[in-house]
Design a protein around this motif. Structure first.
Motif, short mmCIF file in Angstrom:
data_model
loop_
_atom_site.label_atom_id
_atom_site.label_comp_id
_atom_site.label_asym_id
_atom_site.label_seq_id
_atom_site.Cartn_x
_atom_site.Cartn_y
_atom_site.Cartn_z
N ASP A 15 41.11 47.84 51.18
CA ASP A 15 40.64 46.49 51.05
C ASP A 15 42.00 45.89 50.91
OD1 ASP A 15 41.25 47.25 48.63
OD2 ASP A 15 40.04 46.28 47.40
N THR A 16 42.27 44.37 51.32
CA THR A 16 43.08 43.82 51.28
C THR A 16 43.20 42.91 50.25
OG1 THR A 16 43.09 44.00 53.78
CG2 THR A 16 44.52 41.82 52.88
N ILE A 17 44.47 42.87 49.58
CA ILE A 17 44.60 42.11 48.08
C ILE A 17 45.67 40.87 48.44
CG2 ILE A 17 43.91 43.90 46.44
CD1 ILE A 17 47.26 44.52 46.37
N ALA A 18 45.55 40.06 47.38
CA ALA A 18 46.20 38.78 47.65
C ALA A 18 46.38 38.31 46.42
CB ALA A 18 45.47 37.54 48.59
N ALA A 19 47.64 37.60 46.10
CA ALA A 19 48.11 37.13 44.81
C ALA A 19 49.13 36.02 45.16
CB ALA A 19 48.46 38.28 43.96
N LEU B 178 45.45 30.46 47.89
CA LEU B 178 45.14 31.84 47.52
C LEU B 178 43.49 31.77 47.42
CD1 LEU B 178 45.54 34.64 46.23
CD2 LEU B 178 45.04 33.46 43.81
N ASP B 179 43.09 30.52 47.26
CA ASP B 179 41.44 30.33 47.06
C ASP B 179 41.01 30.66 48.83
OD1 ASP B 179 41.41 30.00 44.34
OD2 ASP B 179 41.16 27.84 44.61
N ALA B 180 41.79 29.95 49.52
CA ALA B 180 41.35 30.18 51.00
C ALA B 180 41.43 31.50 51.48
CB ALA B 180 42.39 29.37 51.73
N LEU B 181 42.37 32.05 51.10
CA LEU B 181 42.80 33.64 51.53
C LEU B 181 41.57 34.45 50.95
CD1 LEU B 181 46.69 34.00 50.69
CD2 LEU B 181 45.43 34.28 52.96
N LEU B 182 41.12 34.07 49.65
CA LEU B 182 39.93 34.96 49.20
C LEU B 182 38.82 34.63 49.79
CD1 LEU B 182 40.82 34.76 45.15
CD2 LEU B 182 41.47 36.36 46.91
N ALA B 183 38.68 33.41 50.32
CA ALA B 183 37.21 32.72 51.22
C ALA B 183 37.33 33.48 52.42
CB ALA B 183 37.47 31.34 51.15
N ALA B 184 38.75 33.84 52.77
CA ALA B 184 38.66 34.67 54.17
C ALA B 184 38.66 36.04 54.19
CB ALA B 184 40.02 34.41 54.67
#
Ligand SMILES: Nc1nc2c(ncn2[C@@H]2O[C@H](COP(=O)(O)OP(=O)(O)O)[C@@H](O)[C@H]2O)c(=O)[nH]1
Ligand SMILES: [Mg+2]
Length: 469
Positions: A9-13, A102-108
């Motif tokens: 899974d791809t993580i973002a922060a 970040l929110d946009a990355l999570l939405a993606a």
């Protein structure tokens, strides 16, 4: 490269701290990083150039709202910090922009990273060993130059290499024995026991040398807890302030002003100390002050160093001697305060700052200071450095230091196993059995470095031996 056991899974922060700033950095790591980014930055195209920053408009994948124009870099696997495909996004700073991206990355399709998860993946993918991963933490958290130095060299694998050498040496000793076990029919053991013993003793000595840096190395993280103690009015708060170089504690000539403990972190010569000013120790009817004294006692129980203040030229009273006598763990500096007042009375004027090292100079010293005039402070600072960090002060910056309880525990376990092996040899216990101690020692050292395959080491060590020699 080993697969990521956590899944792909791809993580973002957001990697930079929140707040006002010129830029902020976001990181995305995992096999889906590039396709997730593509949902925010349609201009990205199918085959962006690796490791080349590009200025791209970032839009929310669902609303299409323009969020920022940001610098974006793509690191294909395995050439990234985590070893996975990684995207780094430099947005404008501040509280809102990075959060919206970040929110946009999570939405993606990205998942919000757990604390430490990037470094954890780097470790799991073999980019860092455990000691290096810990050094990353120290680089981030470290507040003293001394810890920074230790962390940088640990990051450069200084400690890892030393531990790996020790592990190799243990395995080398095992190899000597394996040879004797494998060829028992020989009359003469091909490797004389003295050689095995010498090899194990050498490892033991080297383990002890590394372990000797542990108590002081561990203090680099929290700082040496240095507690001022002494009668009310003995000059503790004045000394506290003088050491800090600023007026932090309230200084008055009313006994009992410092009613609680006041703790401040300070670095002396780049080494960290936690300096604590306390309420004076005495019987009191005042409940508030009494509590302060209880706080003082608690601090004293945990202290690494006690600065016991007594006015210069005054004989110490019995209760003061008794107090010092009861300090067992901490080292003690008897600070002869207000030397400027006593100067004419007893000692002449020239000797404030004099350090006595009578008897057990390591555990107990005496320094004359005049906080009001700043005299004797350099000598006191040097005494504190020597007492708290004396064993590692002279070390060159590259010398590996044991800076965590985890390191000390593993090294001690390895050390005890090697000692156990030597003992077993003395008792003429069969080598096959004795050798289990060496296996355990090597295991403890491997755990310390974390996730290393020992095959390469076995090859190297056994490769040095030739049968029949
Ligand atoms: N002349 C002189 N007076 C000092 C010195 N250090 C402290 N004092 C005075 O001694 C009194 C008590 O000092 P303080 O630091 O509050 O002592 P504490 O109660 O132990 O914290 C104050 O009046 C200070 O001004 C010094 O080095 N020289
Ligand atoms: Mg005080």
């Amino acid at each position: 490269m080993t697969a990521n056991p956590l899944g792909t899974d791809t993580i973002a922060a957001i990697a930079t701290p929140p707040g006002r700033g010129a830029v902020a950095l976001l990181r995305v790591s995992g096999a889906g990083a590039l396709s997730i980014l593509r949902r925010l930055a349609s201009a990205l195209g199918d085959a962006p150039e690796p490791r080349r920053q590009r200025l791209l408009a970032l839009r929310h994948p669902e609303t299409g709202e323009l969020l920022d124009r940001a610098l974006v870099t793509w690191f294909p696997a395995p050439g990234s910090y985590t070893g996975e495909e990684t995207i780094e996004i430099t947005t404008h700073g501040g509280v809102l922009t990075p959060q919206l991206v970040l929110d946009a990355l999570l939405a993606a399709g990205a998942r919000a990273a757990e604390p430490g998860e990037f470094t954890r993946r780097a470790y799991l993918n073999g980019k860092l060993d455990l000691l290096q991963a810990e050094a990353v933490l120290d680089l981030i958290d470290g507040r003293s130059r001394a810890l920074h130095r230790a962390a940088v060299h640990q990051m450069e694998r200084g400690l890892s290499r030393r531990v790996a050498e020790l592990r190799d040496a243990v395995i080398g000793t095992e190899a000597l024995i394996a040879y004797s076990i494998d060829f028992p029919e020989e009359d003469e053991p091909p490797v004389p026991p003295e050689r095995v013993r010498a090899s194990a003793s050498d490892v033991l000595r080297r383990l002890d040398a590394l372990l000797a840096t542990a108590p002081e190395g561990e203090l680099l993280r929290d700082g040496a807890l240095t507690v001022l103690a002494g009668r009310p009015n003995s000059g503790k708060s004045s000394l506290f302030n003088a050491l800090l170089g600023v007026e932090r504690a309230i200084v008055t000539d009313v006994p009992g002003t410092t009613r609680d403990a006041l703790e401040v972190s300070v670095t002396l010569d780049g080494y960290p100390f936690r300096l604590v000013d306390t309420a004076g120790l005495r019987e009191t009817a005042d409940r508030v002050e009494e509590i302060g004294i209880e706080v003082a006692r608690r601090y004293l129980a945990a202290a690494d160093i006690v600065l016991f203040c007594v006015e210069a030229g005054r004989e110490m009273e019995n209760d003061e001697r008794q107090f010092i006598g009861e300090i067992d763990r901490a080292r003690v500096v008897v600070v002869r305060t207000k030397a400027d007042l006593a100067g004419e009375r007893d000692q002449g004027t020239g000797d404030s700052g004099k350090v006595d090292q009578d008897g057990d100079g390591d555990r107990m010293r005496s320094v004359r200071v005049a906080a009001a005039e700043g005299r004797g402070l350099t000598e006191l600072r040097d005494a504190l450095l020597a007492m708290a960090f004396g064993g590692i002060l002279g070390e060159p910056g590259e010398a590996p230091l044991v800076t965590r309880a985890r390191h000390a525990r593993a090294l001690r376990a390895a050390r005890d196993e090697v000692a156990g092996f030597l003992e077993a040899m003395e008792l003429a216990i069969p080598m096959e059995l004795a050798a289990t101690h060496l296996r355990a020692a090597a295991g403890a050292l491997e755990d310390l470095i974390g996730a290393v395959s020992i095959e390469d080491v076995l090859d190297r060590v056994f490769g040095q031996f030739c049968v029949g020699k």
